[in-house]
Scaffold this motif. Structure first.
Motif, PDB file in Angstrom:
ATOM      1  N   UNK A 193      -5.074   4.803   2.490  1.00 48.65           N
ATOM      2  CA  UNK A 193      -4.185   3.737   2.034  1.00 48.65           C
ATOM      3  C   UNK A 193      -4.701   3.210   0.707  1.00 48.65           C
TER       4      UNK A 193
ATOM      5  N   UNK B 197      -9.870   1.600   1.549  1.00 48.30           N
ATOM      6  CA  UNK B 197      -9.775   2.338   2.800  1.00 48.30           C
ATOM      7  C   UNK B 197     -10.385   3.729   2.682  1.00 48.30           C
TER       8      UNK B 197
ATOM      9  N   UNK C 282     -17.858  -6.808   4.498  1.00 41.01           N
ATOM     10  CA  UNK C 282     -16.879  -6.879   5.585  1.00 41.01           C
ATOM     11  C   UNK C 282     -16.315  -5.493   5.817  1.00 41.01           C
TER      12      UNK C 282
ATOM     13  N   UNK D 178     -14.871  -4.112   1.896  1.00 42.74           N
ATOM     14  CA  UNK D 178     -14.502  -5.046   0.828  1.00 42.74           C
ATOM     15  C   UNK D 178     -15.745  -5.265  -0.031  1.00 42.74           C
TER      16      UNK D 178
ATOM     17  N   UNK E  71      -8.945   0.106  11.371  1.00 46.25           N
ATOM     18  CA  UNK E  71      -7.528   0.027  11.705  1.00 46.25           C
ATOM     19  C   UNK E  71      -7.104   1.285  12.445  1.00 46.25           C
TER      20      UNK E  71
ATOM     21  N   UNK F 185      -5.245  -3.700  13.019  1.00 43.76           N
ATOM     22  CA  UNK F 185      -6.672  -4.003  13.099  1.00 43.76           C
ATOM     23  C   UNK F 185      -7.136  -3.929  14.557  1.00 43.76           C
TER      24      UNK F 185
ATOM     25  N   UNK G 239       0.843  -1.184   0.000  1.00 44.40           N
ATOM     26  CA  UNK G 239       0.000   0.000   0.000  1.00 44.40           C
ATOM     27  C   UNK G 239       0.884   1.243   0.000  1.00 44.40           C
TER      28      UNK G 239
ATOM     29  N   UNK H 145       0.466  -5.119   9.279  1.00 44.00           N
ATOM     30  CA  UNK H 145       1.272  -4.160   8.532  1.00 44.00           C
ATOM     31  C   UNK H 145       2.681  -4.041   9.105  1.00 44.00           C
ATOM     32  N   UNK H 146       3.623  -3.770   8.211  1.00 43.81           N
ATOM     33  CA  UNK H 146       4.966  -3.394   8.628  1.00 43.81           C
ATOM     34  C   UNK H 146       4.993  -1.955   9.094  1.00 43.81           C
TER      35      UNK H 146
ATOM     36  N   UNK I  36     -12.455  -8.714  -3.898  1.00 43.12           N
ATOM     37  CA  UNK I  36     -12.154  -8.737  -2.477  1.00 43.12           C
ATOM     38  C   UNK I  36     -10.976  -7.897  -2.072  1.00 43.12           C
ATOM     39  N   UNK I  37     -10.796  -6.753  -2.670  1.00 44.81           N
ATOM     40  CA  UNK I  37      -9.686  -5.887  -2.318  1.00 44.81           C
ATOM     41  C   UNK I  37     -10.180  -4.804  -1.370  1.00 44.81           C
ATOM     42  N   UNK I  38      -9.480  -4.658  -0.260  1.00 44.92           N
ATOM     43  CA  UNK I  38      -9.848  -3.647   0.726  1.00 44.92           C
ATOM     44  C   UNK I  38      -9.772  -2.245   0.130  1.00 44.92           C
TER      45      UNK I  38
ATOM     46  N   UNK J 200      -0.859  -6.892  -4.880  1.00 48.60           N
ATOM     47  CA  UNK J 200      -0.980  -7.911  -3.862  1.00 48.60           C
ATOM     48  C   UNK J 200      -0.611  -9.264  -4.440  1.00 48.60           C
TER      49      UNK J 200
ATOM     50  N   UNK K 128      -7.798 -12.960   1.554  1.00 44.67           N
ATOM     51  CA  UNK K 128      -7.221 -11.903   0.717  1.00 44.67           C
ATOM     52  C   UNK K 128      -7.271 -10.522   1.345  1.00 44.67           C
ATOM     53  N   UNK K 129      -8.140 -10.304   2.310  1.00 35.96           N
ATOM     54  CA  UNK K 129      -8.220  -8.955   2.875  1.00 35.96           C
ATOM     55  C   UNK K 129      -8.596  -8.919   4.346  1.00 35.96           C
ATOM     56  N   UNK K 130      -8.491 -10.023   5.030  1.00 34.51           N
ATOM     57  CA  UNK K 130      -8.902 -10.052   6.430  1.00 34.51           C
ATOM     58  C   UNK K 130      -7.705 -10.112   7.364  1.00 34.51           C
ATOM     59  N   UNK K 131      -7.813  -9.311   8.420  1.00 28.74           N
ATOM     60  CA  UNK K 131      -6.802  -9.308   9.481  1.00 28.74           C
ATOM     61  C   UNK K 131      -5.399  -9.121   8.910  1.00 28.74           C
ATOM     62  N   UNK K 132      -5.209  -7.991   8.277  1.00 25.51           N
ATOM     63  CA  UNK K 132      -3.901  -7.657   7.746  1.00 25.51           C
ATOM     64  C   UNK K 132      -2.963  -7.227   8.852  1.00 25.51           C
TER      65      UNK K 132
ATOM     66  N   UNK L  92       3.644   0.880   2.754  1.00 23.74           N
ATOM     67  CA  UNK L  92       3.425  -0.155   3.762  1.00 23.74           C
ATOM     68  C   UNK L  92       3.240  -1.509   3.095  1.00 23.74           C
TER      69      UNK L  92
ATOM     70  N   UNK M  83       2.777   1.128  11.469  1.00 25.60           N
ATOM     71  CA  UNK M  83       1.797   0.692  10.496  1.00 25.60           C
ATOM     72  C   UNK M  83       0.428   0.536  11.130  1.00 25.60           C
ATOM     73  N   UNK M  84      -0.630   0.536  10.327  1.00 30.76           N
ATOM     74  CA  UNK M  84      -1.980   0.344  10.862  1.00 30.76           C
ATOM     75  C   UNK M  84      -2.133  -1.025  11.524  1.00 30.76           C
TER      76      UNK M  84
ATOM     77  N   UNK N  12      -3.395  -3.743  -7.945  1.00 30.30           N
ATOM     78  CA  UNK N  12      -4.369  -3.107  -7.091  1.00 30.30           C
ATOM     79  C   UNK N  12      -4.906  -1.853  -7.744  1.00 30.30           C
ATOM     80  N   UNK N  13      -5.210  -0.839  -6.918  1.00 26.23           N
ATOM     81  CA  UNK N  13      -5.791   0.410  -7.409  1.00 26.23           C
ATOM     82  C   UNK N  13      -4.807   1.261  -8.204  1.00 26.23           C
TER      83      UNK N  13
ATOM     84  N   UNK O 141      -1.020  -9.691  -8.431  1.00 25.48           N
ATOM     85  CA  UNK O 141      -2.088  -9.019  -9.170  1.00 25.48           C
ATOM     86  C   UNK O 141      -2.085  -7.540  -8.830  1.00 25.48           C
TER      87      UNK O 141
END
Lengths: 113, 113
Positions: free
Chosen positions: A43, B103, B32, B93, B36, B46, A35, A104-105, B99-101, A48, A98-102, A90, B43-44, A58-59, A56
């Motif tokens: 973000x 924000x 969903x 999502x 965050x 959850x 991100x 982050x660094x 299924x891409x978050x 991803x 694919x998008x749950x409970x990410x 990030x 970083x963010x 992203x935005x 693939x």
């Protein structure tokens, strides 16, 4: 240390240069993400990966390249850096979908002069 | 496509007061909705999430409510403490977009002692 780590923490580069941001996770999570965070935009997903060798867009993928030869690493390369790519980047990973409970660094602050 | 709008962009409250952050989404198929929290220099992370089949979810001092008809969801923080000061991001999502978050733009919460 366990977790997700990004390097470098800070990077200054010049327009036109190639720069690679590194991301490493120790959880063996399948999913990894890149991100960028910009004021007023929140973000935004760049790329991803669902598994090794699967990536693939992203935005906002233009100007970026990713690879994932190993599950634990997901480098992001700016092939020819532009000033509009000045941002905080990030990396994140998820083992649940694919998008749950990410997780982050801590981010890489990139300045392109 | 999905669009997530978050308000307010900044919020200042006195310690002990409640704070509410609201988000609206455009895709009625979204199912969903995570929140965050991003502390300075990190970083963010959850903090809570809710699915479309649930109207409210609580975890100690934080709660999230979802109104599917109006397509908005809110984060509620009660008895705020200085350590709640951070930037909060909502996300959604969309069911039919891979299924891409997506924000929201973020809310900077400041809790004054």
């Amino acid at each position: 240390d366990a977790g997700i780590t990004q390097s470098p923490r800070y990077k200054i580069t010049e327009t036109g240069r190639q720069v690679t941001l590194m991301c490493h996770q120790t959880w063996s999570h399948s999913y990894m993400f890149w991100y960028r965070q910009d004021l007023g935009h929140g973000l935004r997903l760049i790329y991803y990966s669902a598994a090794a060798d699967i990536t693939d867009k992203g935005e906002v993928p233009d100007g970026y390249v990713v690879s994932r030869s190993k599950t634990e690493n997901f480098p992001l390369t700016l092939e020819s850096a532009t000033r509009s790519q000045t941002s905080v980047y990030f990396c994140a990973s998820s083992g649940q979908g694919p998008n749950e409970k990410l997780f982050f660094g801590s981010g890489t602050q990139l300045s392109v002069l | 496509g999905e669009n997530v709008e978050q308000h307010p962009s900044t919020l200042s409250v006195q310690e002990g007061d409640s704070a509410v952050i609201k988000c609206t989404y455009s895709d009625s198929a979204s199912n969903y909705f995570p929140w965050y929290k991003q502390e300075l220099g990190k970083g963010p992370q959850l903090i809570i999430d809710i699915r479309s089949n649930v109207g409210e979810k609580k975890d100690q001092r934080i709660a999230v409510t979802l109104n599917k008809t109006a397509k908005h969801f809110s984060l509620h923080i009660t008895e705020t403490q200085p350590e709640d000061s951070a930037v909060y991001f909502c996300a959604a999502i969309p069911y039919n977009q891979g299924g891409k978050l997506i924000f929201g733009q973020g809310t900077e919460l400041s809790v004054k002692p």
